[in-house]
Motif scaffolding. Structure first.
Motif, PDB file in Angstrom:
ATOM      1  N   VAL A 358      -0.603   8.279  -0.784  1.00  0.00           N
ATOM      2  CA  VAL A 358      -1.497   7.737   0.987  1.00  0.00           C
ATOM      3  C   VAL A 358      -0.678   6.884   1.191  1.00  0.00           C
ATOM      4  CG1 VAL A 358      -3.962   7.751  -0.567  1.00  0.00           C
ATOM      5  CG2 VAL A 358      -2.331   5.583  -0.769  1.00  0.00           C
ATOM      6  N   ASP A 359      -0.483   6.365   2.456  1.00  0.00           N
ATOM      7  CA  ASP A 359      -0.043   5.401   3.195  1.00  0.00           C
ATOM      8  C   ASP A 359       0.280   3.919   2.689  1.00  0.00           C
ATOM      9  OD1 ASP A 359      -1.520   3.945   4.178  1.00  0.00           O
ATOM     10  OD2 ASP A 359      -2.386   5.428   5.753  1.00  0.00           O
ATOM     11  N   THR A 364      -1.411  -1.122  -0.964  1.00  0.00           N
ATOM     12  CA  THR A 364      -1.645  -2.059  -1.034  1.00  0.00           C
ATOM     13  C   THR A 364      -3.111  -2.406  -1.344  1.00  0.00           C
ATOM     14  OG1 THR A 364      -0.014  -2.386   0.281  1.00  0.00           O
ATOM     15  CG2 THR A 364      -1.061  -3.922   0.397  1.00  0.00           C
ATOM     16  N   ARG A 365      -3.855  -1.435  -0.771  1.00  0.00           N
ATOM     17  CA  ARG A 365      -5.493  -2.111  -0.887  1.00  0.00           C
ATOM     18  C   ARG A 365      -6.415  -1.306  -2.317  1.00  0.00           C
ATOM     19  NH1 ARG A 365     -10.014   0.292  -1.416  1.00  0.00           N
ATOM     20  NH2 ARG A 365      -9.031   2.292  -0.915  1.00  0.00           N
ATOM     21  N   ARG A 366      -5.234  -0.558  -2.459  1.00  0.00           N
ATOM     22  CA  ARG A 366      -5.461  -0.265  -4.040  1.00  0.00           C
ATOM     23  C   ARG A 366      -5.149  -1.282  -5.082  1.00  0.00           C
ATOM     24  NH1 ARG A 366      -5.203   6.826  -3.552  1.00  0.00           N
ATOM     25  NH2 ARG A 366      -6.600   7.002  -1.879  1.00  0.00           N
ATOM     26  N   LYS A 367      -3.249  -1.795  -5.092  1.00  0.00           N
ATOM     27  CA  LYS A 367      -3.013  -1.922  -6.147  1.00  0.00           C
ATOM     28  C   LYS A 367      -3.907  -3.007  -5.706  1.00  0.00           C
ATOM     29  CE  LYS A 367       1.221  -4.041  -6.782  1.00  0.00           C
ATOM     30  NZ  LYS A 367       3.519  -4.186  -6.167  1.00  0.00           N
ATOM     31  N   ASN A 368      -4.262  -4.369  -4.222  1.00  0.00           N
ATOM     32  CA  ASN A 368      -4.791  -5.644  -4.733  1.00  0.00           C
ATOM     33  C   ASN A 368      -6.538  -5.045  -5.830  1.00  0.00           C
ATOM     34  OD1 ASN A 368      -2.486  -6.310  -3.650  1.00  0.00           O
ATOM     35  ND2 ASN A 368      -4.023  -5.890  -1.273  1.00  0.00           N
ATOM     36  N   TRP A 369      -6.786  -3.981  -5.114  1.00  0.00           N
ATOM     37  CA  TRP A 369      -8.091  -3.458  -5.638  1.00  0.00           C
ATOM     38  C   TRP A 369      -8.400  -3.748  -7.885  1.00  0.00           C
ATOM     39  CZ3 TRP A 369     -10.192  -0.008  -9.463  1.00  0.00           C
ATOM     40  CH2 TRP A 369     -11.197  -0.439  -9.687  1.00  0.00           C
ATOM     41  N   PHE A 370      -6.914  -2.963  -8.063  1.00  0.00           N
ATOM     42  CA  PHE A 370      -6.659  -3.017  -9.538  1.00  0.00           C
ATOM     43  C   PHE A 370      -5.794  -4.019  -9.941  1.00  0.00           C
ATOM     44  CE2 PHE A 370      -5.625   2.041  -8.764  1.00  0.00           C
ATOM     45  CZ  PHE A 370      -6.296   2.411  -9.878  1.00  0.00           C
ATOM     46  N   LEU A 371      -5.387  -5.253  -8.763  1.00  0.00           N
ATOM     47  CA  LEU A 371      -5.169  -6.222  -9.635  1.00  0.00           C
ATOM     48  C   LEU A 371      -6.203  -7.016 -10.441  1.00  0.00           C
ATOM     49  CD1 LEU A 371      -1.670  -6.766  -7.650  1.00  0.00           C
ATOM     50  CD2 LEU A 371      -2.406  -6.383 -10.638  1.00  0.00           C
ATOM     51  N   GLN A 372      -7.526  -6.949  -9.189  1.00  0.00           N
ATOM     52  CA  GLN A 372      -8.356  -7.963  -9.477  1.00  0.00           C
ATOM     53  C   GLN A 372      -9.272  -7.466 -10.287  1.00  0.00           C
ATOM     54  OE1 GLN A 372     -10.855  -7.740  -5.345  1.00  0.00           O
ATOM     55  NE2 GLN A 372      -9.312  -8.391  -4.443  1.00  0.00           N
TER      56      GLN A 372
END
Length: 506
Positions: A358-359, A364-372
């Motif tokens: 993905v772009d 970044t959105r997925r990474k932030n979701w996983f970090l939360q």
């Protein structure tokens, strides 16, 4: 959907049961080239204790008259069957229950290589450590030669616990275990009944046969056990089969060691790769594969997969996304230079399209979701905290005990002795649970479960007899009737006053 019969039920046996010695059984399979008849009992006349025909019939769940010897003689009149040791009661050996020769050979090979995974070898490791004489050998029962240091490390890694619940401190022998509550047990049971098909056996069969998998279509595990997965009567609905197939298709490469970054470790370092040889994901992050590798059997399976999927690396993915058909990295063979055939290129391209990166914003959105997201340890900690707070909200303070006992005692205040009896019962329960004497009840109070149990153990509340209940019901009914009569008198008085006012006004 009917449930398949159990192979141990009498209904699954033939009308007669044949007594057959081992030599005759082997001759039957070898010469007739057919499995033993259903209901065959293999007997060894050289071993065992005397067994009567009635006892044999009772074990098999069939009438004694149905028993026949190898010579087809009736055994119903025989009081004793001489020196008969029953092996395999019954031998269910029809073709639909017997594995194929290839499957039997594969099982035998696997069992021979993995003998050290059985409980007695694990126990030898836990008891004797590196001085063990069973788990350290190349063959079963302590035979063969000592295995290499690498193999010993792999076996030790397999024996050592990895799950969080295994790593927790074991309770001492005096402590009592506390199972999950009934609601949790029901939820777990329901989940396993609905998701039994997610097991490794069904997954392996699907990987081998795709949507033609027979095990995938079975309505329940019992149908597979009895070999009824080909029978439409014991197959799941087409919608459910489709759901299962989609699950396995979308979770094909879901093992941590199949991730592109781990594949790159294999491609770069091969046998020296410390990531892909780790026994679990947590240890792979620490590159512990060389000092604490997975078992050799597991590594052989991974190696075979890597040899076919070596091109699933981050570099190849980037090359395909940036250069498309002009890319050379994702089209290269095992040596990184030679181009693969066109058919292989088509297969790879389909995989790259399906796993297109993905772009950056989406990444970044997925990474932030996983970090939360919470880790397993954090989830367990929060759940424990919530349960503790919930229990604290339901606890009874010692000063409230007397009022609560009065409420369940028809409003009558309990005596000081009765209150002390309930308190003593609670202390006794806590002493049994903790193994300590003189447990005090502090400001944390008493839980509702302790209160109910203590009231029951001390017989504080004695339910009313039938006569007392009838009397109470009659008293309540009389009270209701009096209230109704008083209400009617009041209404009649108001009506009379209104009538008198109307007469006066007229």
């Amino acid at each position: 959907m009917p449930t398949p019969p159990s192979p141990l039920e009498p209904s699954s046996l033939s009308s007669s049961v044949v007594m057959m010695p081992p030599s005759a059984a082997n001759s039957w399979v070898k010469n007739v080239n057919a499995p033993l008849p259903i209901g065959t009992v293999v007997a060894n006349p050289q071993r065992g204790d005397d067994l009567s025909a009635d006892q044999l019939a009772s074990k098999l769940g069939v009438p004694t008259a149905n028993l026949v010897s190898a010579n087809n003689d009736s055994l119903s009149n025989n009081k004793v069957l001489p020196k008969t040791d029953l092996l395999n009661i019954p031998v269910v050996a029809s073709s639909q229950h017997r594995a194929s020769d290839a499957e039997i050979a594969a099982r035998a090979d696997w069992l021979k290589k993995n003998f050290w995974k059985s409980p007695k070898y694990n126990e030898d490791f836990e008891t004797n450590g590196e001085k063990g004489t069973l788990w350290t050998m190349s063959e079963a029962d302590g035979k063969g030669e000592p295995v290499s240091e690498k193999e010993m490390n792999a076996r030790q890694a397999w024996y050592r616990p990895v799950a969080n619940w295994q790593l927790a401190e074991k309770p001492n022998e005096q402590e009592k275990g506390f199972p999950c509550d009934m609601v949790e047990a029901i939820d777990r049971d329901d989940w396993f009944k609905k998701n039994w098909w997610k097991g490794s056996a069904i997954r392996d069969d699907f990987e081998a046969n795709g949507r033609k998998s027979k095990l995938l279509r079975a309505v329940n595990p019992e149908a597979i056990t009895l070999g009824l997965q080909d029978d439409p009567l014991y197959q799941a609905s087409p919608e459910e089969v489709e759901e299962r197939a989609q699950y396995f298709e979308t979770c094909a490469d879901n093992e941590w060691w199949q991730a592109p970054a781990v594949v790159a470790d294999f491609v770069k370092w091969d046998k020296e790769g410390a990531v892909w040889q780790s026994r679990n994901f947590k240890e792979s992050q620490l590159s512990m594969g060389m000092e604490n590798p997975a078992p050799q059997e597991e590594l052989d399976g991974r190696n075979a997969w890597y040899e076919s999927n070596y091109w699933k690396t981050p570099e190849a993915i980037t090359d395909y996304q940036q250069n498309g058909n002009k890319g050379s990295v994702w089209k290269a063979g095992r040596d990184g230079v030679t181009a693969v055939p066109a058919s292989e290129v088509a297969t790879r391209e389909a995989w790259f399209k399906k796993n297109f990166t993905v772009d950056r914003d989406e990444e970044t959105r997925r990474k932030n979701w996983f970090l939360q997201q919470l880790t397993d340890e954090e989830t367990a900690m929060r759940r424990s905290w919530v349960m503790k707070k919930g229990d604290e909200g339901k606890r009874i303070h010692p000063d409230e005990l007397k009022d609560l006992l009065a409420q369940i005692n028809d409003g009558m205040d309990p005596s000081d002795e009765q209150v002390q009896m309930v308190m003593s019962a609670v202390q006794e329960m806590r002493s049994e649970r903790t193994g300590e004497d003189d447990v005090e009840i502090g400001e944390d109070g008493i839980s509702q479960e302790e209160f109910v149990t203590a009231v029951a153990n001390t017989n504080f509340y004695v339910s009313a007899t039938d006569e007392e209940r009838l009397r109470a019901e009659q008293e309540a009914l009389d009270a209701l009737q009096r209230e109704e009569m008083e209400r009617q008198d009041e209404v009649a008085g108001h009506l009379a006053m209104e009538a008198q006012d109307e007469l006066d006004n007229a």
